[in-house]
Design an enzyme around this catalytic site. Structure first.
Site, PDB file in Angstrom:
ATOM      1  N   LYS A   1       0.824  -1.212   0.000  1.00 27.77           N
ATOM      2  CA  LYS A   1       0.000   0.000   0.000  1.00 27.77           C
ATOM      3  C   LYS A   1       0.856   1.259   0.000  1.00 27.77           C
ATOM      4  CE  LYS A   1      -3.392  -2.857  -0.037  1.00 27.77           C
ATOM      5  NZ  LYS A   1      -2.840  -4.107   0.455  1.00 27.77           N
TER       6      LYS A   1
ATOM      7  N   TYR B   1     -11.768 -15.430   2.474  1.00 26.78           N
ATOM      8  CA  TYR B   1     -10.833 -14.361   2.819  1.00 26.78           C
ATOM      9  C   TYR B   1     -10.407 -14.446   4.283  1.00 26.78           C
ATOM     10  CZ  TYR B   1      -8.997  -9.714   3.801  1.00 26.78           C
ATOM     11  OH  TYR B   1      -8.194  -8.675   4.206  1.00 26.78           O
TER      12      TYR B   1
ATOM     13  N   TYR C   1      -2.629 -12.700   2.942  1.00 24.76           N
ATOM     14  CA  TYR C   1      -2.267 -12.411   1.542  1.00 24.76           C
ATOM     15  C   TYR C   1      -1.046 -13.210   1.082  1.00 24.76           C
ATOM     16  CZ  TYR C   1      -5.416  -8.436   2.070  1.00 24.76           C
ATOM     17  OH  TYR C   1      -6.511  -7.654   2.290  1.00 24.76           O
TER      18      TYR C   1
HETATM   19  C1  LIG Z   1      -3.574  -5.437   0.318  1.00 22.99           C
HETATM   20  C2  LIG Z   1      -2.551  -6.517   0.324  1.00 22.99           C
HETATM   21  C3  LIG Z   1      -2.370  -7.355  -0.792  1.00 22.99           C
HETATM   22  C4  LIG Z   1      -3.260  -7.317  -1.989  1.00 22.99           C
HETATM   23  O1  LIG Z   1      -2.973  -6.237  -2.809  1.00 22.99           O
HETATM   24  P1  LIG Z   1      -4.136  -5.627  -3.703  1.00 22.99           P
HETATM   25  O2  LIG Z   1      -3.493  -4.519  -4.412  1.00 22.99           O
HETATM   26  O3  LIG Z   1      -5.211  -5.212  -2.746  1.00 22.99           O
HETATM   27  O4  LIG Z   1      -4.628  -6.695  -4.597  1.00 22.99           O
HETATM   28  C5  LIG Z   1      -1.346  -8.267  -0.773  1.00 22.99           C
HETATM   29  N1  LIG Z   1      -0.553  -8.400   0.309  1.00 22.99           N
HETATM   30  C6  LIG Z   1      -0.714  -7.643   1.398  1.00 22.99           C
HETATM   31  C7  LIG Z   1       0.168  -7.878   2.552  1.00 22.99           C
HETATM   32  C8  LIG Z   1      -1.712  -6.671   1.451  1.00 22.99           C
HETATM   33  O5  LIG Z   1      -1.870  -5.934   2.547  1.00 22.99           O
END
Ligand SMILES: *Cc1c(COP(=O)(O)O)cnc(C)c1O
Length: 336
Positions: free
Chosen positions: A49, A263, A289
């Site tokens: 992010k 999720y 993730y």
């Molecule tokens: C948000 C996030 C993702 C996914 O990325 P997107 O751009 O939302 O698809 C992957 N890994 C981590 C650790 C995240 O926080």
């Protein structure tokens, strides 16, 4: 594409490392596995992010905003990093947390939730899964406006075209590093959630005519839905970056068979991947993730998708603070 035309803040001082993972590669007995260490990006504990926020916060500041409003799940890395960016810019930040798993919001929880409080979120509003988040954020913005504030809404995951420019910049950075190291990249793997990361990477690798294919490992949505969403976002992002050509639908590839029950819900493959990366390479993944994305990487290698001489790049998108919210899931069994 020329990203230098678009206003940007700076939250990371140097390119993130692109590292070879020799012990993991040997263990998996397949291609040579490399990692792009976007877990080492700037702001509180880093992660993907941060790249998106460089563009989003520049836009918020240009609009004179003083209050950032954003949304995420109860252990959202995006909420933590948006809050950290707001703090750094001297702005306030209000969070809308979506309780995607019923009963999962615990005000005293560790991990990112602890950091929301430490970093000084001005307001935390929790709503049930399935709530119309854009509408709920608009209500929060209206409320802030009625208090005399100038609000700025950042969508979940920072995944609009402006935020996804951050991952065009990542693709360009990878290509530069690959050239410096004389290391051709045959395939890129990343987690695919709100989609800005995956869409931006596709827009970047396609827009620079590199021919590098990207496979996104879904952490939530089904393949076709996610691919459709990504196609729209990749094109909007390319267009904003000034690309002259559309991204073909066929460049968008999602695998949805590593999500498990849903999720943020654990899978044995996720736990195994987290333990394998930690114990062979000293790299911390996360349960929501990158643990599932790495399970996808390992799964694809086991399926024989890659040649032994291929160089496969795993984009580490961060998230390790969430480990502290899932101690039992992370330590379950003994996989490595
Ligand atoms: C948000 C996030 C993702 C996914 O990325 P997107 O751009 O939302 O698809 C992957 N890994 C981590 C650790 C995240 O926080």
């Amino acid at each position: 594409m020329q990203l230098a035309r678009i206003p940007r803040r700076r939250y990371t001082s140097a390119p993130t490392p692109l590292e070879f993972l020799p012990r993991l590669s040997e263990h998996l007995g397949g291609p040579r596995v490399y990692v792009k260490r976007d877990d080492l990006l700037g702001l509180a504990s880093g992660g993907n992010k941060t790249r998106k926020l460089e563009f989003l916060m520049a836009d918020a500041l240009a609009q004179g905003a003083d209050t950032i409003i954003t949304t995420g799940a109860v252990q959202s890395n995006h909420a933590r990093l948006t809050l950290a960016a707001a703090v750094k810019e001297g702005l306030k930040c209000r969070l809308l947390l979506e309780e995607r798993v019923p009963g999962s919001y615990k005000p005293e929880a560790s991990g990112n939730n602890l950091l929301f409080r430490l970093l000084g979120a001005e307001q935390i509003r929790v709503v049930p899964g399935g709530t119309d988040l854009m509408q709920a954020m608009q209500e929060m913005a209206d409320q802030a406006g009625s208090e005399g504030r100038v609000p700025y809404i950042i969508p979940g995951g920072g995944s609009n075209a402006l935020g996804a420019l951050g991952y065009i910049s990542c693709a360009e950075e990878v290509l530069e590093q690959s050239f410096e190291k004389s290391l051709p990249i045959d395939h890129v793997i990343c987690a695919s959630g709100s989609g800005g990361t995956h869409a931006g990477l596709v827009a970047g690798f396609y827009g620079s005519h590199s021919g590098v294919p990207v496979t996104g490992i879904s952490v939530r949505a089904e393949k076709v839905d996610q691919e459709e969403k990504l196609h729209v976002l990749a094109n909007a992002t390319s267009k904003l970056a000034g690309a002259e050509h559309e991204v073909p639908r066929g460049m968008i590839t999602v695998r949805d068979d590593f999500v498990g029950p849903g999720y943020s819900l654990p899978t044995a493959e996720m736990t195994a991947a987290i333990q394998t990366f930690a114990r062979l390479e000293g790299i911390l993944l996360d349960p929501v993730y990158t643990g599932k994305a790495a399970a996808g990487l390992i799964g694809l290698i086991q399926e024989g998708v890659f040649e032994p001489q291929d160089n496969v790049l795993f984009v580490h998108t961060g998230g390790s603070p969430a480990l502290y919210a899932y101690p039992d899931e992370v330590l379950a069994g003994d996989h490595a």
